[in-house]
Design an enzyme around this catalytic site. Sequence first.
Site, PDB file in Angstrom:
ATOM      1  N   SER A  69     -57.338 -16.691  16.233  1.00  0.00           N
ATOM      2  CA  SER A  69     -58.416 -17.678  15.998  1.00  0.00           C
ATOM      3  C   SER A  69     -57.567 -18.841  16.223  1.00  0.00           C
ATOM      4  CB  SER A  69     -59.164 -17.596  14.660  1.00  0.00           C
ATOM      5  OG  SER A  69     -58.061 -17.867  13.685  1.00  0.00           O
ATOM      6  N   ASP A  70     -58.139 -20.054  16.366  1.00  0.00           N
ATOM      7  CA  ASP A  70     -57.551 -21.339  16.401  1.00  0.00           C
ATOM      8  C   ASP A  70     -57.331 -21.610  14.609  1.00  0.00           C
ATOM      9  OD1 ASP A  70     -56.669 -23.839  16.814  1.00  0.00           O
ATOM     10  OD2 ASP A  70     -58.116 -24.329  18.196  1.00  0.00           O
ATOM     11  N   CYS A  71     -56.483 -22.562  14.540  1.00  0.00           N
ATOM     12  CA  CYS A  71     -55.994 -22.444  13.042  1.00  0.00           C
ATOM     13  C   CYS A  71     -57.190 -22.899  11.957  1.00  0.00           C
ATOM     14  CB  CYS A  71     -54.997 -23.513  12.858  1.00  0.00           C
ATOM     15  SG  CYS A  71     -53.689 -22.555  13.721  1.00  0.00           S
ATOM     16  N   SER A  87     -53.387 -26.207  17.800  1.00  0.00           N
ATOM     17  CA  SER A  87     -53.536 -26.673  16.737  1.00  0.00           C
ATOM     18  C   SER A  87     -52.928 -27.279  15.765  1.00  0.00           C
ATOM     19  CB  SER A  87     -54.545 -25.765  16.121  1.00  0.00           C
ATOM     20  OG  SER A  87     -55.468 -26.660  16.181  1.00  0.00           O
ATOM     21  N   ALA A 108     -60.052 -21.234  12.137  1.00  0.00           N
ATOM     22  CA  ALA A 108     -61.273 -21.195  12.907  1.00  0.00           C
ATOM     23  C   ALA A 108     -62.127 -19.901  12.229  1.00  0.00           C
ATOM     24  CB  ALA A 108     -61.163 -20.966  14.452  1.00  0.00           C
TER      25      ALA A 108
END
Length: 804
Positions: A321-323, A2, A325
């Site tokens: 988490s994804d960045c 990400s 997220a």
Amino acid sequence: MSAITHYLCNFKFLLFFFFFFLLHPILPTSTSQPITSSHSRPHPLFPCTPPHHSLYPFCNTSLPTSLRAQTLISLLTLPEKLLQLGTNASAVPRLGIPPYYWWSESLHGINANGPGVNFLGPIPAATNFPQVILTAAGFNRSLWRSVAAAIAVEGRAMYNVRQAGLTFWAPNINVFRDPRWGRGQETPGEDPVVTAAFAVEFVEGFQEVGERRRGGAVGGKRMLMGAGDGDGMMLSACCKHYTAYDLESWGGFTRYNFNAVVTEQDMQDTYQPPFRSCIQQGKASCLMCSYNAVNGVPACAQGDLLQQARNDWGFKGYITSDCDAVATIFEDQNYTKTPEDAVAVALKAGMDINCGSYLNRHIQSAINQGKVQEEDIDRALLNLFSVQIRLGLFDGDPIKGQFGMLGPQDVCTSEHKKLALEAARQGIVLLKNDRKFLPLNKHRVSSLAIVGPMANTTALGGGYSGVPCSPNSIFDAFSAYAKKTSHAAGCLDGVPCTSNAGFMEAVSIAKEADFVIIVAGLDLSQETEDRDRYSLLLPGFQKALVTTIAAVSEKPLVLVLTGGGPLDVSFAEGDPRIASILWIGYPGEAGGKALAEVIFGDYNPGGRLPVTWYPESFTRIPMTDMNMRADPSRGYPGRTYRFYTGPRIYDFGQGLSYTNYTYNLLSAPSKLSLLGSIKAGSENNMQHKNGYDELDYIHIDDVEFCGSLIFHVQVLVTNKGDMDGSHVVMLFSRVPKNFKGAPERQLIGFDRVHTVSYGSTETRIMVDPCEHLSIVNELGKRVLPLGDHTLMLLNLEHIVSIER
Ligand SMILES: *[C@@H]1O[C@H](CO)[C@@H](O)[C@H](O)[C@H]1NC(C)=O
Ligand SMILES: *[C@@H]1O[C@H](CO)[C@@H](O)[C@H](O)[C@H]1NC(C)=O
Ligand SMILES: *[C@@H]1O[C@H](CO)[C@@H](O)[C@H](O)[C@H]1NC(C)=O
Ligand SMILES: *[C@@H]1O[C@H](CO)[C@@H](O)[C@H](O)[C@H]1NC(C)=O
Ligand SMILES: *[C@@H]1O[C@H](CO)[C@@H](O)[C@H](O)[C@H]1NC(C)=O
Ligand SMILES: *[C@@H]1O[C@H](CO)[C@@H](O)[C@H](O)[C@H]1NC(C)=O
């Protein structure tokens, strides 16, 4: 992952800086020692430095990992704990713990998409392997593992000189569901079995220590397992993005606000299997939850799915988490009413760390509001510290540790550069070759025109590329082969090719050359993170360039296509003036050389497409429709070779060679009996005739000894041509007729074998009927249909009848 781009084009980026640099120093802390005390006393370089900081129990390598992690947690104050929950984990100076940056990237070579990596120290570059989609096209498990192991050596070497972290966020194992997806290039393709196999090889090759890593040696020296639990890792790999993530930005939807509506059947036989394998078999130490929602719940708030990984698949590691997220749960998905609720829902679901600083900013108030308890934080920290301990971060000076000898001399080695070349060679796919036009005879080629927008660029790695060791363009590589080589881009603005102003120059060099090669297709201006395509056609005037050159060139031309996503090149497939078509994906830093070797016959191509190439008409299907299965009642054609019912440009698995191969089936059973393999007491489950039109099947949960049903298909592969070559054997199966929702066919095994000219090679492909011959029903349960299963190798078919 990400998303530097996300930060850059988003005001969250500004918020990040505002809060980080302005508010961070004055965050409330209950300790007398302010976080900023590091100004007066420099951070140590690594935790557990002697003499004062090496005596804590968390530094004691003879204690078990979880105990070390627990004692560390017990020594931290709440404010110190809270500052560990973002990518940029703060130092704890009083315990001698320096800051740690969690986000490093290693998709197909170490790269700086994650700020944990930089190329500003003694290591200025790292090997740029082909983008994953091309390496996948080699269908060679040992290649996949070797590439991951080489990347890990470079990563650990960069860590030792403080240019990378120890926690990397690769592989990307989302199934390449839609040909327009901008990040399909980062994945091993559309088939869950291939993607799962890639995940296992990548993660094991990347993480493993000790005996299995290149005969137990790295950099020529033997490595010892650390003490403790024997759960040590060289680096940490991350299965991402969990789950059903494969849309960037399409039709007003973005990955941040998209809700993937997924049936239980598609979930269990398409979206989840790569993640299950990545964790269960690969033993990945990280799982990343994605931005999108799945059936109404943002992925990072999906307690059931996150817990499934731990409880059912035995996941031991941390969930990031994804960045940003967690921010998107509130801001984009509107799933919660406040930021504090977003933080709480993610932590309670089982997420351990947020990429970004959102938790740092909102967790204290979430605690104050009673939405998060200290035990939630301790649980997250236990997972985080355990991974760091397994990586040896708390074992003292890394240079004295088992990987301490790795350094600049282990990066961009000739061995790694050769492996990058080998990966490109193995992946390149020959799609068309009229009347054996290729290979060209290098002694008979007097001059060569290399035309097209991708011919003279060194940006050949696709997304998540770092700084290559030896950047070379395709034009450079061919110049080393042919005596006289000329180049014209044809498209003055590169791949977008918005005008034909450059055609004249291209025409004039093409007219003068003996042979013409056009290098066209896609680059990151068309497909990348946050960017999906709307069309499958060649961008802008590229098609016009190809046909214009085809009309003037003396001999038929060779069309080379770049890019991760499929292209509708039916015009070229049907045009006799275009003799040959090759797909090279994003072939990495050695890609030009690999292509020249293939075109001049120094390497016999054997790569196969890991995705279906659809016609442009496919783009009438909304990208947002997650259904894999066709639905004729609404004109929906289904997706991927397993379910798609429409016309295709090239099929999954397609790929020619300069020679021909034939198969002889040496052995495979004709009958399998389940007698004695059924769990006692499940007799009443034997008659499952209702759901499936009176067809008979058995739940695989009711099969007691799946292992006893395993068989091998033995095949003799014969090379009928006058060139040696390596060839991918793909074994497909089809379940007995009329099982509703069953795939048209399913890949169940594959092997790449090398066979000399007019020679034969034997291979054995293992088939585990419970896993490979079963299908998922509408309730998401795996069932094994009874009756005649068809095994398929090219046009060879063999029936295996499964009986009670
Ligand atoms: C480390 O732990 C072991 C096992 O409990 C113990 O025997 C040893 O004394 C400890 N070492 C130090 C330096 O505390
Ligand atoms: C992490 O935070 C520190 C301040 O605590 C800052 O100096 C550093 O630049 C940050 N690192 C990154 C990669 O953002
Ligand atoms: C979320 O709320 C914002 C502001 O209220 C609104 O603009 C946006 O459309 C909503 N998004 C979704 C996915 O409902
Ligand atoms: C190829 O690109 C390089 C770098 O942009 C440029 O210097 C060179 O002139 C180009 N070569 C040709 C033949 O156009
Ligand atoms: C392979 O066999 C097919 C059918 O026999 C033939 O048409 C084709 O030319 C052969 N290709 C090569 C590369 O020998
Ligand atoms: C598979 O890859 C490995 C590693 O590059 C290579 O040594 C081997 O020859 C390849 N196998 C085939 C059949 O191409």
